[in-house]
Scaffold this motif. Structure first.
Motif, PDB file in Angstrom:
ATOM      1  N   SER A 174       9.381   2.649   1.119  1.00  0.00           N
ATOM      2  CA  SER A 174       8.061   2.600   0.844  1.00  0.00           C
ATOM      3  C   SER A 174       7.865   3.240  -0.474  1.00  0.00           C
ATOM      4  CB  SER A 174       7.219   3.080   1.883  1.00  0.00           C
ATOM      5  OG  SER A 174       7.317   4.387   2.183  1.00  0.00           O
ATOM      6  N   LEU A 175       8.655   4.320  -0.691  1.00  0.00           N
ATOM      7  CA  LEU A 175       8.583   4.956  -2.222  1.00  0.00           C
ATOM      8  C   LEU A 175       9.072   4.230  -3.289  1.00  0.00           C
ATOM      9  CD1 LEU A 175      10.073   8.385  -1.013  1.00  0.00           C
ATOM     10  CD2 LEU A 175       7.529   7.968  -1.685  1.00  0.00           C
ATOM     11  N   LEU A 235       2.834   9.770   2.106  1.00  0.00           N
ATOM     12  CA  LEU A 235       3.856   9.643   3.202  1.00  0.00           C
ATOM     13  C   LEU A 235       3.229  10.448   4.411  1.00  0.00           C
ATOM     14  CD1 LEU A 235       7.667  10.164   1.883  1.00  0.00           C
ATOM     15  CD2 LEU A 235       6.455   8.020   2.791  1.00  0.00           C
ATOM     16  N   SER A 279       8.285   1.215  -3.654  1.00  0.00           N
ATOM     17  CA  SER A 279       6.946   0.305  -3.859  1.00  0.00           C
ATOM     18  C   SER A 279       7.139  -1.066  -2.720  1.00  0.00           C
ATOM     19  CB  SER A 279       6.553  -0.030  -5.277  1.00  0.00           C
ATOM     20  OG  SER A 279       7.329  -0.786  -5.622  1.00  0.00           O
ATOM     21  N   ILE A 280       8.139  -0.966  -1.974  1.00  0.00           N
ATOM     22  CA  ILE A 280       8.429  -1.973  -1.108  1.00  0.00           C
ATOM     23  C   ILE A 280       7.269  -1.848   0.076  1.00  0.00           C
ATOM     24  CG2 ILE A 280       9.963  -2.717   0.605  1.00  0.00           C
ATOM     25  CD1 ILE A 280      12.273  -1.740  -1.017  1.00  0.00           C
ATOM     26  N   VAL A 335       1.788   3.889   0.627  1.00  0.00           N
ATOM     27  CA  VAL A 335       2.666   4.541  -0.101  1.00  0.00           C
ATOM     28  C   VAL A 335       3.098   3.574  -1.292  1.00  0.00           C
ATOM     29  CG1 VAL A 335       4.944   5.735  -0.216  1.00  0.00           C
ATOM     30  CG2 VAL A 335       3.469   5.901   1.789  1.00  0.00           C
ATOM     31  N   HIS A 336       3.358   2.267  -0.705  1.00  0.00           N
ATOM     32  CA  HIS A 336       3.788   1.437  -1.553  1.00  0.00           C
ATOM     33  C   HIS A 336       2.694   1.040  -2.524  1.00  0.00           C
ATOM     34  CE1 HIS A 336       1.848  -1.301   1.216  1.00  0.00           C
ATOM     35  NE2 HIS A 336       1.633  -1.867   0.517  1.00  0.00           N
ATOM     36  N   GLU A 361      10.684   5.050   5.098  1.00  0.00           N
ATOM     37  CA  GLU A 361       9.872   5.900   4.466  1.00  0.00           C
ATOM     38  C   GLU A 361      10.323   5.723   2.906  1.00  0.00           C
ATOM     39  OE1 GLU A 361       9.718  10.195   5.324  1.00  0.00           O
ATOM     40  OE2 GLU A 361       7.857   9.814   6.580  1.00  0.00           O
ATOM     41  N   CYS A 390       2.819   4.258  -5.416  1.00  0.00           N
ATOM     42  CA  CYS A 390       4.059   4.595  -6.328  1.00  0.00           C
ATOM     43  C   CYS A 390       3.986   3.443  -7.641  1.00  0.00           C
ATOM     44  CB  CYS A 390       5.308   4.626  -5.812  1.00  0.00           C
ATOM     45  SG  CYS A 390       5.439   3.762  -4.505  1.00  0.00           S
ATOM     46  N   SER A 401       1.990  11.562  -2.324  1.00  0.00           N
ATOM     47  CA  SER A 401       2.748  10.284  -2.555  1.00  0.00           C
ATOM     48  C   SER A 401       2.178   9.438  -1.553  1.00  0.00           C
ATOM     49  CB  SER A 401       4.216  10.312  -2.579  1.00  0.00           C
ATOM     50  OG  SER A 401       4.870  10.581  -1.218  1.00  0.00           O
TER      51      SER A 401
END
Lengths: 235, 328
Positions: B207-208, A52, B210-211, A72-73, B204, A76, A50
């Motif tokens: 960010s997952l 991270l 999608s920010i 990461v953003h 973290e 996803c 992903s």
């Protein structure tokens, strides 16, 4: 063609090498599980995929495109959702706000509503708890919220990091049932678990990781029978 | 004694509210940045001061143009507030980008020291520019909103004295409250506000979702600094004369207001600011009376800080802060 292709990746935490050349592929529509003991590198593999965790060498292809070390953003947005270990819901945000964060990149209100209804279809309890703060829910409900939040992204690939962690056996069974159902609805699943037997039971294929390396791979049913699994655990 | 205190109460409330509103808006900048980065941005007081200077410069420039004097002062003020807020917002964003982001993963003490360094730089740069352009770093802006108003509290009850204030008091109060209410709405009701809270909780995981975490942090700095700069303008309007060192003590007080309310908590910062302003004004009006002349009004800070110490002893997380305990 596999939806996800991880080729020989190496990831370091500071000076410590966590992954020593991991190669994994996931075909569209599969449930694939990564099993192994604590500290074997399962979570690191997901984090590397992903974005991270920074990967040093190797390649990660998602839907045929190189995604290694992208922010990461951005990864996803491509259609993969990562439900992190320990659920990591936003504890002081309400259930609704948590779900809305899952759909952060979506601006169409109606689309958000539709997706939320789909999530409620899988997890009716969330609908009842909409205005409640995420942190006040039980572990199982939090796990459901974490998965529901990821579903708000409408992912093609759902990566779950130990969804059974710290949950009562009956809840674990529920969670695994839902994972199976999500897969039947067309979502490809990459499942990291310590709970090897249950994970292999629902998985099409599995990989066993030890010390940052894949030591065994095969069909779920075969791996269960494979005595080496037990060895990998006892080691 | 009680009677005398009651007599001055209306004036204390009005003065305290205006001062408290200034503290509150500046405190928001501290608390927002702390909430998202766990960084005490000591340069924030200097952003406030920079705002006061930018605002005053604009006022002087605008007032120098003949036609502006025919425009109602309130429109001039709104224009100056918006321009200054944008400029200080960009300044704050720039500071984050250059000075704090490279240290994002460094031990907490390091960005703290950097923040102190930035505040010295800002102080001296502003002093340098002011001195270069006008020969004196103490600057007096045009006097605005100087009409006196009186509220006749004595007609309510003969216990109270009348309270009087300049129109600028009202301007400060109303603007500060508009800023606070808008911010509260933004943080609690909008998508980016929610994203800010999410990033503050867990970078973290945010960010997952999608920010874009860096963008969210930049926006936080922009808003916090814009609020700080706008308050600087209000301060300049209220007090007329400014110098490059006003940011230090005011920043300190605003920081304390943020801690008083519970640092990281937006509404806490507002409450803490207003409370501190009221306490300070109360002390300034009544301290001589209360201590029989031993401590004069100049001890108002001691009084306010003693209250702060008491609050922190009995409720270390601040008035609206929640003790951190999390389910694992």
């Amino acid at each position: 063609m596999p939806i996800l292709e991880v080729n020989n990746i190496e990831t370091y935490y500071g000076g410590i090498q966590a992954l020593k050349g991991i190669s994994v592929y996931v075909n569209k529509g599969e449930i694939v599980t990564l099993i192994g003991s604590n500290g074997a590198g399962k979570s690191t593999t997901l984090k590397s995929i992903s974005g991270l965790a920074k990967v040093k060498t190797g390649s990660i292809l998602f839907k045929g495109k190189e995604t290694m070390n992208k922010p990461v953003h951005e990864t996803c947005l491509l259609g993969m959702a990562h439900v992190p270990e320990g659920r990591k819901i936003f504890s002081t945000l309400t259930v609704k706000e948590n779900l809305l964060m899952g759909a952060f990149s979506v601006n169409n209100k109606q689309l958000i509503e539709e997706r939320m209804e789909i999530v409620f279809g899988h997890f009716p309890i969330l609908k009842k708890r909409l205005e409640q703060k995420g942190g006040t829910m039980s572990g199982g409900e939090q796990q459901m919220l974490a998965i529901g939040r990821a579903l708000m992204m409408e992912p093609e690939l759902l990566m779950l990091d130990e969804p059974s962690m710290g949950l009562a056996p009956i809840i674990v069974e529920q969670i695994f049932d839902i994972i199976k159902k999500l897969n039947q609805n067309g979502i490809t699943i990459l499942l990291v678990e310590q709970n090897a037997y249950q994970a292999l039971n629902i998985a099409h294929r599995g990989y066993v990781i030890r010390n940052g390396e894949i030591v065994l791979s095969g069909k779920g049913s075969e791996l269960i029978e494979n005595i080496e699994i037990r060895d990998a655990y006892l080691a | 004694m009680l009677l005398e205190m009651l007599q001055s109460l209306p004036q204390v409330l009005i003065d305290g509210l205006a001062l408290g509103a200034v503290y509150a808006v500046v405190a928001l900048g501290y608390t927002m940045v702390y909430g998202i980065l766990q960084l005490i941005n000591f340069a924030h007081g200097e952003i406030f001061m920079t705002g006061a200077f930018i605002g005053t410069t604009f006022f002087i420039l605008l007032m120098g143009m003949g036609w502006v004097s025919s425009v109602p002062q309130i429109f001039v003020l709104i224009l100056v507030l918006i321009v200054t807020a944008c400029l200080t917002g960009l300044l704050g964003m720039g500071i984050e980008r250059v000075a704090y982001r490279p240290l994002r993963n460094a031990p907490r003490l390091i960005p703290l020291i950097t923040a102190i360094g930035i505040s010295f730089i800002l102080q001296d740069v502003i002093r340098f520019i002011a001195e270069l352009s006008s020969g004196n770093y103490i600057v007096t802006g045009p006097s605005l909103f100087t009409d006196q108003m009186t509220i006749s509290f004595s007609s309510l009850s003969s216990i109270f004295n009348d309270a009087s204030f300049k129109t600028s008091f009202l301007i400060v109060l109303v603007t500060a409250f508009i800023l606070m209410i808008s911010l509260d709405y933004f943080i609690n009701r909008t998508k980016w506000g929610t994203a800010m809270r999410a990033v503050a909780l867990d970078r973290e995981t945010a960010s997952l979702m999608s920010i874009n975490v860096n963008k969210t942090i930049s926006i936080t700095f922009f808003i916090g600094s814009a609020l700080g700069g706008a308050t600087g303008v209000l301060f300049a309007v209220q007090y007329g004369t400014i110098d490059p060192f006003i940011g230090f003590i005011l920043g300190m007080k605003a920081f304390i207001a943020a801690v008083l309310g519970g640092i990281g908590n937006i509404r806490g910062a507002m409450l803490g600011g207003i409370l501190l302003g009221l306490l300070e004004m109360f002390a300034s009006a009544n301290l001589t009376l209360l201590t029989g002349g031993i401590f004069g009004a100049e001890y108002k800070d001691v009084f306010a800080f003693s209250i702060l110490i008491l609050v922190l002893i009995f409720k270390p997380e601040g008035l609206l802060g929640k003790p951190t305990a999390e389910k694992v």
